[in-house]
Design an enzyme around this catalytic site. Structure first.
Site: not given
Ligand code: IMP
Ligand code: MG
Length: 180
Positions: A43, A99-100, A103, A152, A159
């Site tokens: 979301k 995507e937001d 990470d 974070f 969220d």
């Molecule tokens: P990844 O698979 O580790 O790249 O994760 C990406 C997802 O982790 C994003 O879509 C976010 O929902 C969540 N995420 C990673 N870092 C943060 C943060 O600093 N704040 C909030 N959500 C995060």
């Molecule tokens: Mg998330």
């Protein structure tokens, strides 16, 4: 008030608007005379996407996909699952995943490979934020708003345990909130 849980504002509304305008300009140029399926990752991308989508001048379609990797905490599990598929047929279409935050890269690399199996013309990635220090997969976004440090962040769709998405800015969450 949820504002009390924020250490400091990282990107305010004016900065976010400038970032969105800048990304939209690049997308409009790159995809001119083409059609794109804009695939928002639910979301977290919704607020960013709502702003970005209205700035696009190319012919485009809107769809959503849901994947989960995080569970409910602040550390990515690396175990990605698609929990909601796109509803549109993307074969022979250009796809732009929105995507937001990028990470570890686990979520987006999984989604990208998954969508590539559906015969699209191309698949690109647009992320508002990029946290390269945590990357586990060699993934680079095609469109990116702001590189962020290893902290974070919440707000503007992002969220912590489903909270804070409604903040109009992006803020650094106080450590005491998630270390409780
Ligand atoms: P990844 O698979 O580790 O790249 O994760 C990406 C997802 O982790 C994003 O879509 C976010 O929902 C969540 N995420 C990673 N870092 C943060 C943060 O600093 N704040 C909030 N959500 C995060
Ligand atoms: Mg998330």
């Amino acid at each position: 008030m949820i504002n009390d849980d924020i250490e400091r504002v990282f990107l305010d509304e004016i900065q976010l608007r400038a970032i969105v305008d800048n990304i939209a300009e690049k997308i409009n140029l790159d995809y001119r005379d083409q059609e794109i399926v804009v695939a928002g990752v639910l979301k977290g991308s919704t607020i960013f996407l709502a702003d970005l989508f209205r700035k696009l001048t190319v012919r485009c379609y809107l769809d959503f996909i849901t994947a989960s990797s995080y569970g409910s905490g602040v550390v990515s599990s690396g175990n990605v699952k698609i929990t909601k598929e796109l509803s549109l047929d993307i074969s022979d279409k250009h796809v732009l995943i929105v995507e937001d935050i990028l990470d570890t890269g686990n979520t987006l690399s999984y989604i990208k490979e998954y969508l590539k199996t559906q015969n699209p013309l191309s698949v690109k990635i647009c992320t508002l934020l990029d946290k390269p220090s945590k990357r586990q997969k060699p993934l680079k976004p095609d469109y990116m708003g702001q590189v962020v440090p290893d902290c974070f962040l919440v707000g503007y769709g992002l969220d912590y345990n489903e909270e804070y998405r409604n903040l109009p800015y992006i803020g650094i969450l106080k450590e005491k909130v998630y270390s409780k």
